[in-house]
Structures are given as structure tokens and as C-alpha cells.
Write a protein that holds these residues in place. Structure first.
Motif, short mmCIF file in Angstrom:
data_model
loop_
_atom_site.label_atom_id
_atom_site.label_comp_id
_atom_site.label_asym_id
_atom_site.label_seq_id
_atom_site.Cartn_x
_atom_site.Cartn_y
_atom_site.Cartn_z
N LYS A 60 -14.11 2.66 3.71
CA LYS A 60 -15.01 4.32 2.81
C LYS A 60 -15.73 4.46 2.26
O LYS A 60 -16.23 5.15 1.64
CB LYS A 60 -13.38 4.77 2.25
N THR A 74 -11.19 3.23 -2.43
CA THR A 74 -10.48 0.98 -2.58
C THR A 74 -10.45 0.94 -1.45
O THR A 74 -10.60 -0.23 -1.26
CB THR A 74 -9.21 0.65 -2.98
N ASN A 75 -10.73 1.98 -0.19
CA ASN A 75 -10.88 0.83 1.54
C ASN A 75 -12.09 1.13 1.64
O ASN A 75 -12.85 1.73 1.60
CB ASN A 75 -10.41 2.12 2.26
N PRO A 118 -4.78 8.39 -7.09
CA PRO A 118 -4.42 6.62 -6.54
C PRO A 118 -3.03 6.29 -6.16
O PRO A 118 -1.80 6.79 -6.67
CB PRO A 118 -5.64 5.64 -7.77
N THR A 161 -8.96 9.26 -2.18
CA THR A 161 -8.60 10.18 -1.33
C THR A 161 -8.06 9.72 -0.18
O THR A 161 -7.85 9.63 1.29
CB THR A 161 -10.29 9.95 -0.38
N VAL A 169 -3.59 12.61 -0.95
CA VAL A 169 -3.46 14.17 -2.20
C VAL A 169 -4.56 14.04 -2.58
O VAL A 169 -5.31 14.74 -2.73
CB VAL A 169 -3.01 13.83 -3.66
N1 LIG Z 1 3.87 14.58 -8.73
C1 LIG Z 1 3.53 14.80 -6.99
O1 LIG Z 1 4.23 16.05 -7.05
C2 LIG Z 1 3.58 13.63 -6.55
C3 LIG Z 1 3.94 14.11 -5.13
C4 LIG Z 1 2.89 12.92 -4.16
C5 LIG Z 1 2.07 12.28 -4.17
N2 LIG Z 1 2.23 12.16 -6.30
C6 LIG Z 1 1.62 10.78 -6.59
O2 LIG Z 1 0.05 10.90 -6.42
C7 LIG Z 1 -1.10 10.14 -6.28
C8 LIG Z 1 -1.48 10.26 -4.13
O3 LIG Z 1 -0.60 9.88 -3.66
P1 LIG Z 1 -0.78 9.92 -2.13
O4 LIG Z 1 0.52 11.45 -0.73
O5 LIG Z 1 -2.14 10.53 -1.75
O6 LIG Z 1 -0.86 8.32 -1.66
P2 LIG Z 1 -1.77 7.49 -0.62
O7 LIG Z 1 -2.08 8.63 0.56
O8 LIG Z 1 -0.48 6.04 -0.58
O9 LIG Z 1 -2.88 7.95 -1.39
C9 LIG Z 1 -3.68 7.01 -2.18
C10 LIG Z 1 -5.07 6.56 -1.77
O10 LIG Z 1 -4.55 4.92 -3.44
C11 LIG Z 1 -5.35 4.48 -2.66
N3 LIG Z 1 -4.95 3.23 -2.81
C12 LIG Z 1 -5.00 2.31 -1.86
N4 LIG Z 1 -4.42 1.17 -1.98
C13 LIG Z 1 -5.25 1.32 -4.17
C14 LIG Z 1 -4.55 0.09 -4.75
N5 LIG Z 1 -4.45 -0.93 -4.15
N6 LIG Z 1 -4.93 0.25 -6.05
C15 LIG Z 1 -5.44 1.61 -6.24
N7 LIG Z 1 -5.36 2.35 -5.45
C16 LIG Z 1 -5.26 2.28 -4.37
C17 LIG Z 1 -6.20 4.66 -1.67
O11 LIG Z 1 -7.42 6.29 -1.78
P3 LIG Z 1 -8.56 5.15 -0.44
O12 LIG Z 1 -7.95 5.57 0.22
O13 LIG Z 1 -9.53 6.23 -0.90
O14 LIG Z 1 -9.40 4.08 -0.77
C18 LIG Z 1 -5.13 5.38 -1.10
O15 LIG Z 1 -6.12 6.48 -0.68
C19 LIG Z 1 0.15 8.12 -5.94
O16 LIG Z 1 0.42 8.32 -7.33
C20 LIG Z 1 1.71 9.45 -5.66
O17 LIG Z 1 2.72 9.09 -6.59
C21 LIG Z 1 2.76 13.10 -6.97
#
Ligand SMILES: NC(=O)c1ccc[n+]([C@@H]2O[C@H](COP(=O)([O-])OP(=O)(O)OC[C@H]3O[C@@H](n4cnc5c(N)ncnc54)[C@H](OP(=O)(O)O)[C@@H]3O)[C@@H](O)[C@H]2O)c1
Length: 351
Positions: free
Chosen positions: A42, A38-39, A79, A13, A16
Motif C-alpha cells: 500500500k 504498514t502493508n 491499527p 487501512t 475499520v
Molecule cells: N471497539 C470496537 O467496537 C472495535 C471493533 C472492531 C475493531 N476494533 C479495533 O479497531 C482496530 C482495527 O480493526 P480492523 O478490524 O480494521 O483490523 P484489521 O482489518 O485487521 O486491520 C488492521 C490494520 O492494522 C495495520 N497493521 C497490520 N499489522 C500491523 C502491525 N504489526 N502493527 C501495526 N499495525 C498493523 C494494517 O494496516 P494497513 O493495511 O494500512 O497496513 C491492518 O490493515 C483494532 O485495534 C481493533 O481491535 C474495535
């Protein structure tokens, strides 16, 4: 079919994942089945509380086994993309019989990731399930949108897709890690975004080429920087005058000896830059050179201050959410945009 509902798990969460969780709680064709976080702060919270919505009765868990054991049609897997765990977890979910939609690489498997593609295909076979990569870019802005716009062309010479993000107005935590504030010569010699990154966007380029009946011969990469003309503050720090205030990545896919698809990324800290490539409004822009020339801008609706916010992260979640029914109803295996055809999102119009 009108009453068909889909049980969905939200995995992570972040920015994205939160946009996706909000969608799943509010959309009437979706039944939220579970939330993985993971947090530690939460864990144990109600899913609704995580995104400022009414309680759902679904509690966030960090127990992967419990998530894998849940009965669900689909997982929106969002994630951090960590090489060590991402693919393992995607494959476990697929093998457990759940369809997976994910913006966390390797995106739609492509020729640069044969091992990952083989593992995903095998897991889909084991679970009789489907996998679909989603995102804004790589994703919608760089494949579905331009390919759709080709319907308005009589002849195509070249397709340019440009991402513009002003990192002052749309702060991102990794601004410094990405080399803003670095010495320009040093960054040019050691770009923080690997020259290999285009491989993660290759599925999008290949989708356009395939849609036009062509094959990509090679991809060439260019990188240039702009200097900040004054000290510029952003949410996570400050960039000094003379250091890197802007970055332009350019990836060109060649077909039959000429550029056919060019991706530009202009990341800028404000507009006091030399050179200033783009006015700083966040956007994706598609330009198709040919007959008749075409230009299309994709932007968030104006905020109260009259500027357009960057919605790339929520869009990355939403473009995955809106395709859940189609991916769940698709044949097992990797589901491409060609398999999906025109997606018909459900439950969006709620009077
Ligand atoms: N294709 C595209 O256009 C595009 C664009 C943006 C992002 N993305 C991808 O989408 C994904 C999410 O992006 P986001 O911007 O939402 O990232 P983000 O805000 O940094 O959130 C990632 C979430 O991953 C979880 N997390 C944290 N540390 C972790 C760990 N060590 N292992 C596994 N999970 C962990 C946490 O979830 P909780 O808070 O729930 O614990 C964190 O809130 C990423 O893989 C990113 O590369 C793709």
C-alpha cells in the motif's frame, strides 16, 4: 462555523480504517492530510486508490516521523491493537498536538488501566490535544445507545446488551483462533477470549452506570459453548460435528447487590447448533427490563438476499469519523460521551 474544515490523518487501512478513509475522502468538512499504512503493497499508493475512490493527491506512507510532522487537527488511529506500540504511537500523536480518536484499546481509559490513562492525560497536556475512544462494542451499542434509550423508561431493573454474529455469513479471519472447531470441554477450560476482556468494555458499562447516577461494584463473567450438529464450512475452514460451533460470553455489572448491566456475546457458526441461543441474524439488541419494558434492535439494512449484514467493523470507523469536529473542538484531555453531549455530525447530507 458552517465552513470550518478539519485536517485529518487516517492511521491504518484495515476494515475499520478503510471505512474511515472513505468517509474522510468523501466528507466535505474533512480535508485528508495523510495516510499511514504498514502493508508494503500500500505504501506509495494514492489514498483514493486504496478504497476504490477517485485520486486524492495524498500518498500512503509507512514513515511515522513524516506523519507526526504533518500539520493536522486529528488522527483516526485504527491499527491492530498491539501492546508494544499502540499506546506509544497514540501518545506521540497527542503530544505532537493532534487530537486522536481510536478504536484500538484501552478504549476510553478506565479504572483497570490507570497507567495507560495517566500517559494519555500527560500526552494530551503536552500537546494541548484531546483523546476519544470510539467503537461499536465496546462503544456505541453498549453505551451511547442504551443510555439514550433510558430516556424512554420510568424505572430500570436491568439493561441487557446482546451482540449476535453468525460467523458463516460474516466470516472473520480469527474464527479458528477463537476456538471454533475445538473440543468443547477443552475450550470451556481454556476460553480463547480471556475472562479479563470485560475490562476493555468497562468504560462502556461505567458510562451507563454513571449516566444513571450509580457505581459498579463488581463484574462477573460466564462462558458457555454450543456444539455443531453437522460439519459446517466457513470462509477460513471447517468445523466438525460435535466440536465448538457457538460461544456465549456473558459479563454482568452489579450495582447495589443486583445485576444492572449484562453484556451477552453470541458468536455462532450457522444455526445447526446445540443449543441454538439466537436466530443467526447479526445484530445488537438492547433490552431494558423495568417499566415499561423496552427492546431495540440495531442491524445493518437488508442485503439483496434479505438478510442483515454485520456492520460492526465499518460502524466502528464511522462512529469515530462522525465525532471528529466535536473532538477537535473539545477542551484538551480525555473526551467522554458526557463531555460530547449530543453529537452533531457534519457534512453527511449531500444532495
Ligand atoms: N471497539 C470496537 O467496537 C472495535 C471493533 C472492531 C475493531 N476494533 C479495533 O479497531 C482496530 C482495527 O480493526 P480492523 O478490524 O480494521 O483490523 P484489521 O482489518 O485487521 O486491520 C488492521 C490494520 O492494522 C495495520 N497493521 C497490520 N499489522 C500491523 C502491525 N504489526 N502493527 C501495526 N499495525 C498493523 C494494517 O494496516 P494497513 O493495511 O494500512 O497496513 C491492518 O490493515 C483494532 O485495534 C481493533 O481491535 C474495535
Amino acid at each position: 462555523m458552517a465552513d470550518k474544515t478539519y485536517r485529518v490523518i487516517q492511521w491504518a487501512t484495515g476494515t475499520v480504517g478503510s471505512a474511515a478513509l472513505r468517509y474522510f475522502i468523501e466528507n466535505p468538512v474533512i480535508e485528508l492530510a495523510g495516510v499511514y499504512v504498514t502493508n508494503p503493497e500500500k505504501v506509495g499508493k494514492d489514498a483514493g486508490d486504496l478504497v476504490g475512490l477517485p485520486r486524492t493527491g495524498i500518498t500512503a506512507t509507512d514513515d511515522i516521523e513524516a506523519i507526526v510532522a504533518l500539520e493536522a487537527d486529528c488522527v483516526l488511529f485504527a491499527p491492530l491493537n498491539l501492546a508494544a506500540t499502540t499506546l506509544d504511537n497514540i501518545c506521540r500523536l497527542l503530544a505532537s498536538g493532534k487530537n486522536v480518536i481510536s478504536p484500538a484499546g484501552p478504549f476510553l481509559p478506565n479504572k483497570w488501566f490507570p497507567d495507560e490513562a495517566a500517559r494519555i492525560e500527560a500526552a494530551c497536556r503536552a500537546g494541548n490535544s484531546s483523546y476519544h475512544g470510539c467503537g461499536i462494542h465496546p462503544g456505541f451499542a453498549g453505551d451511547v445507545l442504551p443510555l439514550t434509550l433510558t430516556r424512554l423508561m420510568s424505572r430500570i431493573d436491568c439493561i441487557e446488551v446482546t451482540e449476535v454474529i453468525d460467523k458463516v455469513r460474516n466470516p472473520m479471519i480469527y474464527t479458528e483462533i477463537m476456538g471454533f472447531g475445538a473440543d468443547p470441554e477443552e475450550l470451556l477450560a481454556n476460553p480463547r477470549r480471556s475472562p479479563e476482556t470485560y475490562k476493555y468494555f468497562y468504560s462502556s458499562m461505567a458510562t451507563i452506570a454513571e449516566g444513571l447516577g450509580k457505581e459498579i461494584e463488581k463484574v462477573t463473567v460466564k462462558f458457555e459453548v454450543a456444539r455443531a450438529l453437522k460439519d459446517t464450512r466457513h470462509l477460513y475452514g471447517e468445523v466438525k460435528a460435535g466440536t465448538v460451533g457457538g460461544q456465549h460470553y456473558e459479563w454482568t455489572a452489579w450495582v447495589e447487590g443486583a445485576p444492572l448491566i449484562v453484556y451477552h456475546f453470541y458468536w455462532q457458526l450457522g444455526e445447526d447448533l446445540d443449543p441454538l441461543w439466537e436466530e443467526g441474524e447479526a445484530k445488537y439488541r438492547v433490552r431494558i427490563h423495568g417499566d415499561p419494558p423496552l427492546e431495540c434492535h440495531l442491524m445493518g439494512g437488508k442485503d439483496a438476499d434479505g438478510r442483515h449484514p454485520f456492520l460492526g467493523l465499518p460502524w466502528t470507523g464511522l462512529v469515530g469519523c462522525t465525532v471528529v469536529p466535536d473532538v477537535c473542538d473539545a477542551l484538551p484531555g480525555v473526551v467522554t460521551h458526557f463531555d460530547l453531549g449530543i453529537v452533531q455530525p457534519k457534512g453527511l447530507v449531500r444532495r
